[in-house]
Design a protein around this motif. Structure first.
Motif, short mmCIF file in Angstrom:
data_model
loop_
_atom_site.label_atom_id
_atom_site.label_comp_id
_atom_site.label_asym_id
_atom_site.label_seq_id
_atom_site.Cartn_x
_atom_site.Cartn_y
_atom_site.Cartn_z
N VAL A 28 -36.70 32.55 -47.41
CA VAL A 28 -35.47 31.98 -48.38
C VAL A 28 -34.30 32.82 -47.91
CG1 VAL A 28 -34.53 31.12 -50.40
CG2 VAL A 28 -36.60 30.68 -49.92
N LYS A 29 -34.38 34.07 -48.06
CA LYS A 29 -33.21 34.96 -47.93
C LYS A 29 -32.72 34.88 -46.57
CE LYS A 29 -34.27 38.90 -49.33
NZ LYS A 29 -33.87 40.37 -49.72
N TRP A 30 -33.47 34.82 -45.58
CA TRP A 30 -33.03 34.66 -44.14
C TRP A 30 -32.32 33.38 -43.90
CZ3 TRP A 30 -35.08 31.06 -40.25
CH2 TRP A 30 -34.69 31.40 -39.05
N ALA A 31 -32.84 32.42 -44.38
CA ALA A 31 -32.23 31.06 -44.08
C ALA A 31 -30.81 30.83 -44.92
CB ALA A 31 -33.37 29.93 -44.76
N MET A 32 -30.81 31.38 -45.87
CA MET A 32 -29.55 31.13 -46.48
C MET A 32 -28.43 32.15 -45.99
SD MET A 32 -30.57 31.75 -50.47
CE MET A 32 -28.96 31.44 -51.24
N VAL A 33 -28.51 33.12 -45.12
CA VAL A 33 -27.56 34.03 -44.36
C VAL A 33 -27.22 33.56 -43.16
CG1 VAL A 33 -28.36 36.04 -45.79
CG2 VAL A 33 -29.28 35.86 -43.74
N GLN A 34 -27.94 32.31 -42.55
CA GLN A 34 -27.77 32.20 -41.27
C GLN A 34 -26.51 30.83 -41.25
OE1 GLN A 34 -29.85 33.24 -38.82
NE2 GLN A 34 -30.54 34.30 -40.45
N ALA A 35 -25.67 31.23 -40.09
CA ALA A 35 -24.39 30.42 -39.98
C ALA A 35 -24.91 29.03 -39.95
CB ALA A 35 -23.78 30.93 -38.75
N PRO A 36 -24.09 28.19 -40.39
CA PRO A 36 -24.45 26.53 -40.22
C PRO A 36 -24.07 26.15 -38.65
CG PRO A 36 -22.33 26.86 -41.20
CD PRO A 36 -22.97 28.17 -41.26
N VAL A 37 -25.10 25.79 -37.98
CA VAL A 37 -24.89 25.46 -36.53
C VAL A 37 -24.74 24.09 -36.35
CG1 VAL A 37 -25.90 25.60 -34.02
CG2 VAL A 37 -26.39 27.43 -35.97
N LEU A 38 -23.54 23.68 -35.61
CA LEU A 38 -23.20 22.19 -35.41
C LEU A 38 -23.72 21.96 -33.89
CD1 LEU A 38 -19.78 22.02 -37.01
CD2 LEU A 38 -21.99 21.56 -37.95
N ALA A 39 -24.16 20.46 -33.80
CA ALA A 39 -24.31 20.22 -32.43
C ALA A 39 -23.16 20.19 -31.47
CB ALA A 39 -24.97 18.86 -32.41
N LEU A 40 -23.22 20.63 -30.27
CA LEU A 40 -22.30 20.37 -29.21
C LEU A 40 -21.94 18.91 -28.89
CD1 LEU A 40 -22.79 23.46 -27.10
CD2 LEU A 40 -21.18 23.15 -28.80
N PRO A 41 -20.81 18.46 -28.58
CA PRO A 41 -20.63 16.90 -28.25
C PRO A 41 -21.03 16.50 -27.01
CG PRO A 41 -18.52 18.29 -28.12
CD PRO A 41 -19.43 19.17 -28.81
N ASP A 42 -21.48 15.48 -26.81
CA ASP A 42 -22.31 14.96 -25.66
C ASP A 42 -21.30 13.55 -25.22
OD1 ASP A 42 -23.32 13.74 -23.33
OD2 ASP A 42 -25.51 13.98 -24.29
N PHE A 43 -20.41 13.67 -24.34
CA PHE A 43 -19.68 12.56 -24.30
C PHE A 43 -20.31 11.34 -23.28
CE2 PHE A 43 -16.72 16.09 -24.77
CZ PHE A 43 -15.68 15.54 -25.68
N SER A 44 -21.60 11.61 -23.21
CA SER A 44 -22.13 10.42 -22.71
C SER A 44 -22.87 9.88 -23.70
CB SER A 44 -23.63 10.85 -21.66
OG SER A 44 -24.20 11.53 -22.30
N GLN A 45 -22.86 10.14 -25.17
CA GLN A 45 -23.40 9.46 -26.01
C GLN A 45 -22.41 8.97 -26.90
OE1 GLN A 45 -26.85 9.76 -27.13
NE2 GLN A 45 -27.40 10.93 -25.40
N GLU A 46 -22.71 7.99 -28.13
CA GLU A 46 -21.81 7.57 -28.88
C GLU A 46 -21.60 8.23 -30.00
OE1 GLU A 46 -21.96 3.03 -30.79
OE2 GLU A 46 -23.21 4.29 -31.67
N PHE A 47 -20.15 8.25 -30.26
CA PHE A 47 -19.58 9.10 -31.55
C PHE A 47 -19.56 8.16 -32.96
CE2 PHE A 47 -17.68 11.83 -28.21
CZ PHE A 47 -18.01 13.07 -28.64
N ILE A 48 -19.95 8.81 -33.95
CA ILE A 48 -20.00 8.06 -35.09
C ILE A 48 -19.13 8.89 -36.07
CG2 ILE A 48 -21.05 7.30 -37.32
CD1 ILE A 48 -23.56 6.87 -35.42
N VAL A 49 -18.02 8.30 -36.73
CA VAL A 49 -17.29 8.91 -37.56
C VAL A 49 -17.49 8.32 -39.03
CG1 VAL A 49 -14.77 9.44 -38.42
CG2 VAL A 49 -15.35 9.32 -35.96
N GLU A 50 -18.02 9.10 -40.08
CA GLU A 50 -18.31 8.80 -41.19
C GLU A 50 -17.32 9.16 -42.29
OE1 GLU A 50 -22.04 9.67 -42.95
OE2 GLU A 50 -23.12 8.21 -41.50
N THR A 51 -16.56 8.21 -43.03
CA THR A 51 -15.35 8.59 -43.89
C THR A 51 -15.75 8.11 -45.36
OG1 THR A 51 -14.30 6.64 -43.43
CG2 THR A 51 -14.06 8.29 -42.03
N ASP A 52 -14.74 8.92 -46.09
CA ASP A 52 -15.28 8.56 -47.91
C ASP A 52 -13.74 9.10 -48.55
OD1 ASP A 52 -16.72 7.52 -49.95
OD2 ASP A 52 -16.64 9.64 -50.68
N ALA A 53 -13.46 8.57 -49.58
CA ALA A 53 -12.29 9.20 -50.50
C ALA A 53 -12.82 8.92 -51.96
CB ALA A 53 -11.12 8.41 -50.11
#
Length: 218
Positions: A28-53
């Protein structure tokens, strides 16, 4: 991963801290100190934008195949807080499209919002300044607007409601697959598991070894 720990919280279960609980705690301690890793964009795939206010903020997340590429969150000023809900939701879309236009301008993408009337934005008569702004910003882009219920729009909803004084940081990191195989192997090797547990508790506690982003290095 946390089952040995949560089991200790059950009624009538005596509190006993053994090797199994220590290993779970270290994981648990190891998981909590890891940087949040985002996926790299793939321009051959569809992008989805989710929004809220919400009353005081707007948020958005850029996705591909259900995995986040980037996050966006902004507190609303006093003037913007006085806008109608429809206008705030529209403002969230404008903010996201403006921020991620470089990703979105080449192919058709999807905008997901929890405000149903916005799904007809392209068909509505332009009667407000916000509608005019949206029309101009989206002009030339290929997009579809889909309705997504608020209960399912969790990420963007959380981003729109975070405190204005907080900061949000995210790191996008490329990681080779062979390195993932090395990390997965740690669970199969007792010596590696013990070394990992020691390094999690004390990063400089083992001579010649360090722990960097979950990888043991000599």
């Amino acid at each position: 991963m946390t089952r040995p720990l949560t089991a200790l919280l059950k009624k009538g279960v005596p509190f006993k801290w053994a090797e199994l609980q220590q290993q779970a705690f270290s994981q648990v301690k190891w998981a909590m100190v890891q940087a949040p890793v985002l996926a790299l964009p793939d321009f051959s795939q569809e992008f989805i934008v989710e929004t809220d206010a919400c009353d005081k903020g707007i948020g958005a997340v850029l996705l591909q195949n259900g995995h986040p590429i980037a996050y966006l969150s902004k507190a609303l000023g006093v003037k913007a807080q006085a806008l109608f809900t429809y206008e705030k939701e529209c403002l969230a879309i404008l903010m996201a499209v403006n921020k991620w236009r470089a990703y979105l301008q080449n192919n058709e993408f999807v905008i997901q919002t929890n405000h149903k009337s916005l799904t007809h934005l392209g068909e509505q008569k332009l009667t407000t300044s916000m509608q005019h702004k949206a029309f101009i910003k989206l002009m030339g882009l290929q997009y579809k607007i889909r309705y997504k219920q608020g209960a399912e729009n969790r990420v963007a909803d959380a981003l729109s409601r975070r405190d204005a004084d907080e900061e949000l940081s995210a790191i996008s990191v490329g990681r080779p697959k062979w390195l993932e195989s090395v990390v997965d192997w740690y669970d199969q090797d007792e010596e590696a598991k013990q070394l990992l547990a020691q390094l999690i508790i004390n990063l400089v506690g083992v001579e010649h070894f360090t722990l960097t982003n979950g990888v043991i290095r000599f």
